[in-house]
Write an enzyme that holds these catalytic residues in place. Structure first.
Site, PDB file in Angstrom:
ATOM      1  N   ASN A  11       0.927  -1.139   0.211  1.00 18.99           N
ATOM      2  CA  ASN A  11      -0.038   0.066  -0.031  1.00 18.99           C
ATOM      3  C   ASN A  11       0.872   1.278   0.001  1.00 18.99           C
ATOM      4  O   ASN A  11       1.666   1.551   0.949  1.00 18.99           O
ATOM      5  CB  ASN A  11      -1.009  -0.067   1.353  1.00 18.99           C
ATOM      6  N   TRP A  12       0.907   1.729  -1.162  1.00 21.09           N
ATOM      7  CA  TRP A  12       1.816   2.774  -1.528  1.00 21.09           C
ATOM      8  C   TRP A  12       1.446   4.184  -0.553  1.00 21.09           C
ATOM      9  O   TRP A  12       2.289   5.158  -0.487  1.00 21.09           O
ATOM     10  CB  TRP A  12       2.138   3.340  -2.876  1.00 21.09           C
ATOM     11  N   LYS A  13       0.159   4.185  -0.246  1.00 20.93           N
ATOM     12  CA  LYS A  13      -0.425   5.496   0.284  1.00 20.93           C
ATOM     13  C   LYS A  13      -0.077   6.543  -0.628  1.00 20.93           C
ATOM     14  O   LYS A  13       0.078   6.328  -1.936  1.00 20.93           O
ATOM     15  CB  LYS A  13       0.013   5.707   1.995  1.00 20.93           C
ATOM     16  N   HIS A  95      -9.533   1.400   4.725  1.00 28.50           N
ATOM     17  CA  HIS A  95      -8.481   1.815   5.542  1.00 28.50           C
ATOM     18  C   HIS A  95      -8.654   2.624   6.760  1.00 28.50           C
ATOM     19  O   HIS A  95      -9.531   3.633   6.681  1.00 28.50           O
ATOM     20  CB  HIS A  95      -7.247   2.368   4.351  1.00 28.50           C
ATOM     21  N   GLU A  97      -6.882   4.996   7.809  1.00 27.07           N
ATOM     22  CA  GLU A  97      -6.807   6.448   7.709  1.00 27.07           C
ATOM     23  C   GLU A  97      -7.853   7.130   6.779  1.00 27.07           C
ATOM     24  O   GLU A  97      -8.313   8.360   7.127  1.00 27.07           O
ATOM     25  CB  GLU A  97      -5.543   6.435   6.802  1.00 27.07           C
ATOM     26  N   GLU A 166      -5.530  -4.671  10.471  1.00 34.49           N
ATOM     27  CA  GLU A 166      -4.592  -3.526  10.696  1.00 34.49           C
ATOM     28  C   GLU A 166      -4.999  -2.957  12.072  1.00 34.49           C
ATOM     29  O   GLU A 166      -5.803  -1.889  11.762  1.00 34.49           O
ATOM     30  CB  GLU A 166      -4.735  -2.675   9.597  1.00 34.49           C
ATOM     31  N   GLY A 172       2.487   2.321  10.763  1.00 35.50           N
ATOM     32  CA  GLY A 172       3.428   3.344  10.640  1.00 35.50           C
ATOM     33  C   GLY A 172       3.788   3.793  11.877  1.00 35.50           C
ATOM     34  O   GLY A 172       4.886   4.722  12.197  1.00 35.50           O
ATOM     35  N   SER A 210       3.386  -2.136  10.268  1.00 33.78           N
ATOM     36  CA  SER A 210       4.930  -2.249  10.714  1.00 33.78           C
ATOM     37  C   SER A 210       5.204  -3.647  10.491  1.00 33.78           C
ATOM     38  O   SER A 210       6.086  -4.192  11.031  1.00 33.78           O
ATOM     39  CB  SER A 210       5.054  -1.838  12.147  1.00 33.78           C
ATOM     40  N   GLY A 231       2.641  -1.053   4.389  1.00 31.76           N
ATOM     41  CA  GLY A 231       2.979   0.244   4.010  1.00 31.76           C
ATOM     42  C   GLY A 231       4.389   0.395   3.856  1.00 31.76           C
ATOM     43  O   GLY A 231       4.963   0.654   2.619  1.00 31.76           O
ATOM     44  N   GLY A 232       5.004   1.525   4.866  1.00 32.28           N
ATOM     45  CA  GLY A 232       6.244   1.849   4.743  1.00 32.28           C
ATOM     46  C   GLY A 232       7.405   1.069   4.017  1.00 32.28           C
ATOM     47  O   GLY A 232       7.806   1.493   3.062  1.00 32.28           O
TER      48      GLY A 232
HETATM   49  P1  13P Z   1       2.908   0.486   7.710  1.00 29.98           P
HETATM   50  O1  13P Z   1       3.349  -0.801   7.198  1.00 29.98           O
HETATM   51  O2  13P Z   1       3.725   1.557   7.281  1.00 29.98           O
HETATM   52  O3  13P Z   1       2.749   0.394   9.119  1.00 29.98           O
HETATM   53  O4  13P Z   1       1.323   0.536   7.438  1.00 29.98           O
HETATM   54  C1  13P Z   1       0.554  -0.422   7.326  1.00 29.98           C
HETATM   55  C2  13P Z   1      -0.631  -0.022   6.392  1.00 29.98           C
HETATM   56  O5  13P Z   1      -1.321   0.786   6.916  1.00 29.98           O
HETATM   57  C3  13P Z   1      -0.959  -0.784   5.279  1.00 29.98           C
HETATM   58  O6  13P Z   1      -1.923  -0.354   4.857  1.00 29.98           O
END
Ligand code: 13P
Length: 248
Positions: A11-13, A95, A97, A166, A172, A210, A231-232
């Site tokens: 997930n590149w956000k 998600h 967010e 999640e 994050g 994470s 994510g990251g």
């Molecule tokens: P991180 O891997 O950066 O914690 O993000 C997880 C996420 O929100 C994937 O959708």
């Protein structure tokens, strides 16, 4: 380990640029083949270029959201028909967010999942509790409520979705859920799905929060963890590839 094939989704956000994406995608492509299924969910504007880069590979692509509406006066929204036209295999919906920053309700998330499925785009439905909810002992109740809206809305198609657990406190933060904490929730989710569909055993339940090269294998070893939503670590080819390999 279960017989379900693992799925690792990046997930590149809201990250990326054409040159950075090209480098990331070529790093992932160069590391093929993977034993797991692999996909990247990119910002909408990058979907055409991503599709062009990946079209001849077995790596899939998808979006990070999808409108609940088919078409019409919904400024800024992107429909599942448009995603399907761009060859999207997946759309992340719900998600945390978006739930937190865009006020998405359980029912809206369910409607988005239904809209995606209607166009053959697999929704990756995210559920998860906040730290305050976990500390108050509400984890099971929260994820059950979030999943139940989707189960009722998708009805006989429920087994077509992917679910991602999640925990908000793990996203994050560098503080992943332990494999045991994640497995405990995945087991609850699987049981809830089992009550809704005879195909629950075949469904993929991803963990997100994470996930890194050094914790992925232990998470993937748990019986109800079928992959990851990353994510990251999905923004660096070496890290993402290492996670994909840990799933193989
Ligand atoms: P991180 O891997 O950066 O914690 O993000 C997880 C996420 O929100 C994937 O959708």
């Amino acid at each position: 380990m279960s017989a379900r094939r693992k799925l690792v989704v990046g997930n590149w956000k809201m990250h990326g640029s054409h040159p950075a994406n090209a480098e990331l995608l070529s790093g992932i492509m160069a590391a093929r083949p993977f034993a797991a299924d692999v996909a990247v969910c990119v910002p909408f504007p990058y979907l055409p270029a991503t599709a062009l880069s990946l079209i001849d590979s077995d790596i899939r692509w998808g979006a990070q959201d999808c409108s609940a509406h088919k078409q019409g006066a919904y400024t800024g929204e992107v429909s599942s028909t448009m995603l399907a036209e761009l060859g999207c295999r997946f759309a992340i919906v719900g998600h945390s967010e978006r739930r937190a920053m865009h006020g998405e309700s359980d029912q809206l998330v369910a409607d988005k999942a239904l809209a995606a499925l209607g166009q053959g785009v697999t929704p990756i439905v995210c559920v998860g509790e906040t730290l305050a909810q976990r500390e108050a002992g509400e984890t099971a109740g929260v994820v059950k409520r979030q999943l139940s809206a989707v189960i009722h809305t998708l009805a006989h198609c429920v087994s077509e979705m992917v679910v991602a657990y999640e925990p908000v406190w793990a996203i994050g933060t560098g503080l992943s859920a332990t494999p045991e904490q994640a497995q405990e929730v995945h087991q609850l989710l699987r049981a809830q799905l089992q009550a809704a569909t005879p195909r629950a055993e075949q469904m993929k339940l991803l963990y997100g929060g994470s996930v890194k090269p050094d914790n992925a294998a232990a998470l993937f070893a748990k019986p109800d963890i079928d992959g990851a939503l990353v994510g990251g670590a999905a923004l660096k080819a070496v890290d993402f590839v290492a996670i994909c390999r840990a799933a193989g």
